[in-house]
Design a protein around this motif. Structure first.
Motif, mmCIF file in Angstrom:
data_model
loop_
_atom_site.group_PDB
_atom_site.id
_atom_site.type_symbol
_atom_site.label_atom_id
_atom_site.label_comp_id
_atom_site.label_asym_id
_atom_site.label_seq_id
_atom_site.Cartn_x
_atom_site.Cartn_y
_atom_site.Cartn_z
ATOM 1 N N GLN A 1 0.570 -1.227 0.189
ATOM 2 C CA GLN A 1 0.011 -0.105 -0.122
ATOM 3 C C GLN A 1 0.917 1.219 0.100
ATOM 4 O OE1 GLN A 1 -3.200 -0.082 -0.609
ATOM 5 N NE2 GLN A 1 -2.797 -2.137 -0.959
ATOM 6 N N LYS B 1 1.987 1.644 -3.583
ATOM 7 C CA LYS B 1 0.781 2.291 -4.282
ATOM 8 C C LYS B 1 0.638 3.889 -3.996
ATOM 9 C CE LYS B 1 -1.728 -1.870 -4.820
ATOM 10 N NZ LYS B 1 -2.978 -2.665 -4.712
ATOM 11 N N GLN C 1 -9.821 6.458 -3.648
ATOM 12 C CA GLN C 1 -10.231 5.270 -4.181
ATOM 13 C C GLN C 1 -9.379 4.190 -3.858
ATOM 14 O OE1 GLN C 1 -13.053 5.007 -5.675
ATOM 15 N NE2 GLN C 1 -13.149 2.750 -6.100
ATOM 16 N N ALA C 2 -7.937 4.480 -4.093
ATOM 17 C CA ALA C 2 -6.941 3.647 -3.326
ATOM 18 C C ALA C 2 -7.005 3.445 -1.867
ATOM 19 C CB ALA C 2 -5.519 4.279 -3.737
ATOM 20 N N GLU C 3 -7.467 4.145 -1.260
ATOM 21 C CA GLU C 3 -7.587 4.262 0.209
ATOM 22 C C GLU C 3 -8.893 3.179 0.593
ATOM 23 O OE1 GLU C 3 -8.914 6.902 3.967
ATOM 24 O OE2 GLU C 3 -8.165 7.707 2.287
ATOM 25 N N LYS C 4 -9.894 3.277 -0.167
ATOM 26 C CA LYS C 4 -10.997 2.332 -0.048
ATOM 27 C C LYS C 4 -10.645 1.046 -0.337
ATOM 28 C CE LYS C 4 -14.625 5.847 -0.830
ATOM 29 N NZ LYS C 4 -15.757 6.216 -1.626
ATOM 30 N N SER C 5 -9.909 0.886 -1.364
ATOM 31 C CA SER C 5 -9.607 -0.453 -1.792
ATOM 32 C C SER C 5 -8.542 -1.048 -0.781
ATOM 33 C CB SER C 5 -9.170 -0.564 -3.123
ATOM 34 O OG SER C 5 -7.628 -0.287 -3.312
ATOM 35 N N ALA C 6 -7.609 -0.076 -0.232
ATOM 36 C CA ALA C 6 -6.775 -0.798 0.677
ATOM 37 C C ALA C 6 -7.480 -1.359 1.984
ATOM 38 C CB ALA C 6 -5.483 0.331 1.085
ATOM 39 N N THR C 7 -8.316 -0.346 2.532
ATOM 40 C CA THR C 7 -9.167 -0.440 3.397
ATOM 41 C C THR C 7 -9.885 -1.834 3.308
ATOM 42 O OG1 THR C 7 -9.312 1.640 3.916
ATOM 43 C CG2 THR C 7 -10.778 0.317 5.181
ATOM 44 N N SER C 8 -10.466 -1.990 2.077
ATOM 45 C CA SER C 8 -11.309 -3.191 1.835
ATOM 46 C C SER C 8 -10.403 -4.751 2.177
ATOM 47 C CB SER C 8 -11.827 -3.206 0.675
ATOM 48 O OG SER C 8 -12.880 -2.234 0.483
ATOM 49 N N ARG C 9 -9.126 -4.340 1.360
ATOM 50 C CA ARG C 9 -8.340 -5.616 1.495
ATOM 51 C C ARG C 9 -7.667 -5.981 3.047
ATOM 52 N NH1 ARG C 9 -6.440 -3.595 -3.410
ATOM 53 N NH2 ARG C 9 -4.892 -2.118 -2.454
ATOM 54 N N ASP D 1 -8.468 9.747 -6.926
ATOM 55 C CA ASP D 1 -7.720 8.492 -6.984
ATOM 56 C C ASP D 1 -7.179 7.939 -5.582
ATOM 57 O OD1 ASP D 1 -8.489 8.605 -9.818
ATOM 58 O OD2 ASP D 1 -6.128 9.409 -10.506
#
Length: 133
Positions: A45, A48, A112-120, A109
């Protein structure tokens, strides 16, 4: 998200500085923090976010340069001083709007990257919680 992170850092710092256990407890907390920081998921992360920041920063100067050229062309065209000033002002407004759009896209962006990192991270946490049972 930034506020939550600052709160956690503040709480940890307060605990470490106020801990009666002193240096030993500090070393334990430091070791745990380093262990978390060195995890591949966290480092992935970090990379990224670095890449996102670099790509966003690379696009801003180009937009600013294009805007500066547009303003200069508008100011140096034909017409009275007032007409050239008005054209330059309109060009500057358009350029500022373009820069704002590029920055806004970079922020979006990042969110969005933060949301996907949180989900993962949540998925990894729930996966480790179920496998640990």
């Amino acid at each position: 998200m930034r506020g939550k992170a600052a709160l956690v850092v503040g709480l940890v710092a307060g605990y470490v500085l106020g801990a009666r256990a002193g240096r030993q407890r500090y070393e334990q907390i430091k070791a745990q923090a380093e262990k978390v920081w060195e995890q591949p998921v966290v480092q992935g992360q970090v990379e990224k976010v670095k890449a996102l920041g670099v790509s966003a920063l690379k696009s801003v100067p180009g937009v600013v340069w294009k805007g500066a050229k547009s303003v200069a062309q508008a100011a140096s065209g034909s017409g009275t001083v007032q007409e050239r000033a008005e054209r330059a002002g309109r060009a500057a407004k358009r350029s500022a709007d373009e820069v704002a759009d590029v920055v806004e896209d970079a922020v979006d962006d990042g969110k969005q990257a933060e949301k996907s990192a949180t989900s993962r991270a949540r998925a990894a946490k729930s996966g480790s919680a179920t496998s640990g049972s």
